[in-house]
Design an enzyme around this catalytic site. Structure first.
Site, PDB file in Angstrom:
ATOM      1  N   TYR A 116      23.823  -0.583  21.619  1.00 31.26           N
ATOM      2  CA  TYR A 116      23.673   0.552  20.705  1.00 31.26           C
ATOM      3  C   TYR A 116      24.762   1.553  21.029  1.00 31.26           C
ATOM      4  O   TYR A 116      24.998   1.864  22.199  1.00 31.26           O
ATOM      5  CB  TYR A 116      22.299   1.198  20.878  1.00 31.26           C
ATOM      6  CG  TYR A 116      22.059   2.381  19.973  1.00 31.26           C
ATOM      7  CD1 TYR A 116      21.993   2.223  18.585  1.00 31.26           C
ATOM      8  CD2 TYR A 116      21.905   3.667  20.496  1.00 31.26           C
ATOM      9  CE1 TYR A 116      21.768   3.309  17.750  1.00 31.26           C
ATOM     10  CE2 TYR A 116      21.677   4.755  19.667  1.00 31.26           C
ATOM     11  CZ  TYR A 116      21.610   4.574  18.298  1.00 31.26           C
ATOM     12  OH  TYR A 116      21.392   5.653  17.467  1.00 31.26           O
ATOM     13  N   ASP A 172      31.601   2.527  26.543  1.00 28.40           N
ATOM     14  CA  ASP A 172      30.562   3.474  26.139  1.00 28.40           C
ATOM     15  C   ASP A 172      29.598   3.676  27.313  1.00 28.40           C
ATOM     16  O   ASP A 172      28.710   2.858  27.554  1.00 28.40           O
ATOM     17  CB  ASP A 172      29.830   2.944  24.905  1.00 28.40           C
ATOM     18  CG  ASP A 172      28.724   3.889  24.441  1.00 28.40           C
ATOM     19  OD1 ASP A 172      28.470   4.903  25.125  1.00 28.40           O
ATOM     20  OD2 ASP A 172      28.101   3.606  23.388  1.00 28.40           O
ATOM     21  N   LYS A 174      24.102  12.097  27.453  1.00 29.81           N
ATOM     22  CA  LYS A 174      22.884  11.979  28.260  1.00 29.81           C
ATOM     23  C   LYS A 174      22.982  12.710  29.606  1.00 29.81           C
ATOM     24  O   LYS A 174      22.856  13.927  29.616  1.00 29.81           O
ATOM     25  CB  LYS A 174      22.477  10.503  28.393  1.00 29.81           C
ATOM     26  CG  LYS A 174      22.121   9.934  27.002  1.00 29.81           C
ATOM     27  CD  LYS A 174      21.463   8.577  26.961  1.00 29.81           C
ATOM     28  CE  LYS A 174      21.035   8.250  25.539  1.00 29.81           C
ATOM     29  NZ  LYS A 174      21.463   6.991  25.019  1.00 29.81           N
TER      30      LYS A 174
END
Ligand SMILES: *Cc1c(COP(=O)(O)O)cnc(C)c1O
Length: 422
Positions: free
Chosen positions: A139, A234, A262
């Site tokens: 994702y 990522d 995050k």
């Protein structure tokens, strides 16, 4: 007692502001949180849960860590946003560039999605190419080019994974299985000189925690270099979660562009993308690849992120977190097997997944073949016993610094009881 869930479903699509929160993969309805403290999350009726979701990753120190909260209060009382540069942004950039290999220049944004979208645009702008390669089950946020799944047949054109993504755009994204070195070679052999970038999670975390097989990351680096494509790592989930400086530092990677979010935001809306200067200097206003944001580098968000990063930048932070995480994962596997279940687990840094399968999976298809009905029951059993695990078998669990030995013990006691009745 007011029924929040009824009201939420009237006002918010599916009752939530992000789909995984609706508990669709496990059934039932979510609880409404009103308070977090350390390893614990308290719901609107006062029940307390040991939280392994941790806002899906950011809270590596646990909820409401005093240092982070103080930093936010201090900054907020001096203003929430200025629209001019601040020293806090410099501090953040210095920490990130010092910690993450290949990060020579960085642009702050407001989410992981923004970071990956901008990195893709930059890769396309720099190379003058349109195609990108991703791995199925990974994702990278909800950008159009990344909401794409594999079409039928090896190395075929990607197809939209959401209505509203135009087919011609989706066709530019090739999606191949994670850890599949041969498919990767085949794709580069076929269209390597049209590929702007490969974007990947260095440890996959969004199909459960899946480790890269030996040689996989090296092959991606080799091929992207040979074909002059960019390698976008990522690290929105893995950055400062698996190690200080992320998987890039842990594995000694040499990425061209890196995406973060995050943990670096400590629970505030923060993302970042950056990398080698030769690429980042193409970003506006320095270069012709446009990217901007009214609230990017927001001072309150920077204060929270910097406070968390400073707090976790100490000897043994990650070795102790990983020890705790691995012990928990091992013990869960031991308990499950003791009660006759086929279970296995992957754990690294502060993330892990318990799989209802006797062998750990290596890609999305294998995760899909795990016993999901069993996970659902396990999830609800644990929730009833006061432990909040990810509400989907495809999400990683996130122990934090606040998960003490006694929290882990309580978790294992609950698990023993739940496995017994499964
Ligand atoms: C969470 C995540 C994203 C998206 O980040 P948001 O802040 O939710 O937009 C992108 N990539 C990875 C690897 C993620 O885990």
């Amino acid at each position: 007692m007011e029924d929040y869930w009824e009201r939420a479903q009237e006002l918010l699509p599916g009752g939530v502001n992000s789909p995984v929160r609706a508990f669709r993969s496990v059934g039932g309805k979510p609880f409404f949180a009103r308070r977090g403290e350390g390893a614990y999350l308290e719901d609107s009726e006062g029940a307390r849960y040991i939280d392994f979701v941790m806002s899906y990753g950011p809270l590596i120190l646990g909820h409401a860590h005093p240092q982070v909260v103080q930093a936010v209060i201090r900054q907020a009382s001096s203003g929430l946003s200025y629209g001019t540069p601040t020293e806090l942004e410099l501090k953040m950039a210095e920490i990130l560039c010092e910690a993450v290999p290949g990060l020579e220049m960085v642009r702050m944004v407001n989410s992981g999605t923004e970071a990956t979208m901008a990195a893709i645009r930059l890769a396309r702008g720099v190379t003058g190419r349109a195609r990108i390669v991703k791995f199925s089950g990974s994702y990278h946020g909800h950008g159009d080019s990344l909401l794409v799944k594999a079409g039928s047949g090896a190395a075929s054109l990607g197809v939209p994974d959401s209505l509203g993504v135009p087919e011609p755009l989706a066709a530019l994204t090739l999606s191949i299985p994670y850890n599949d070195i041969e498919s990767l070679r085949a794709v580069f052999h076929d269209v390597g000189d049209e590929i702007a970038a490969v974007i990947m999670e260095p440890v996959a975390g969004n199909m459960g925690t899946i480790l890269p097989v030996p040689g996989f990351l090296e092959t991606v680096r080799d091929l992207t270099r040979r074909y002059e494509s960019l390698w976008i790592v990522d690290e929105v989930m893995t950055g400062f979660r698996v190690a200080w400086g992320g998987a890039s530092r842990l594995f000694g990677l040499d990425p061209d562009l890196i995406c973060l979010a995050k943990v670096i935001g400590a629970g505030m809306p923060v993302g970042a993308f950056g990398g080698k200067k030769q690429y980042m200097q193409h970003i506006s206003p320095l270069g012709p690849v446009y990217q901007a944001g009214t609230l990017s580098g927001n001072p309150v968000a920077m204060a929270a992120g910097v406070a968390q990063l400073e707090e976790i930048h100490r000897p043994n932070f990650y070795s102790q977190l990983e020890l705790k995480t691995k012990e928990l994962a091992d013990q869960l596997v031991g308990l499950g097997r003791k009660h006759g279940f086929s279970v296995s687990a992957n754990a690294i840094g502060g993330m892990f997944t318990l799989f209802f399968s006797d062998r750990v999976p290596a890609n999305f298809d294998e995760v899909g073949r795990c016993d999901q009905a069993r996970y659902r029951k396990f999830f609800h059993g644990m929730l009833k016993s006061g432990v909040f695990l990810p509400p989907s078998p495809f999400e990683s669990a996130f122990p934090s610094w606040a998960h003490t030995e006694s929290t882990i013990d309580s978790t294992l006691k609950a698990a023993e009881h739940v496995f017994q009745g499964l």
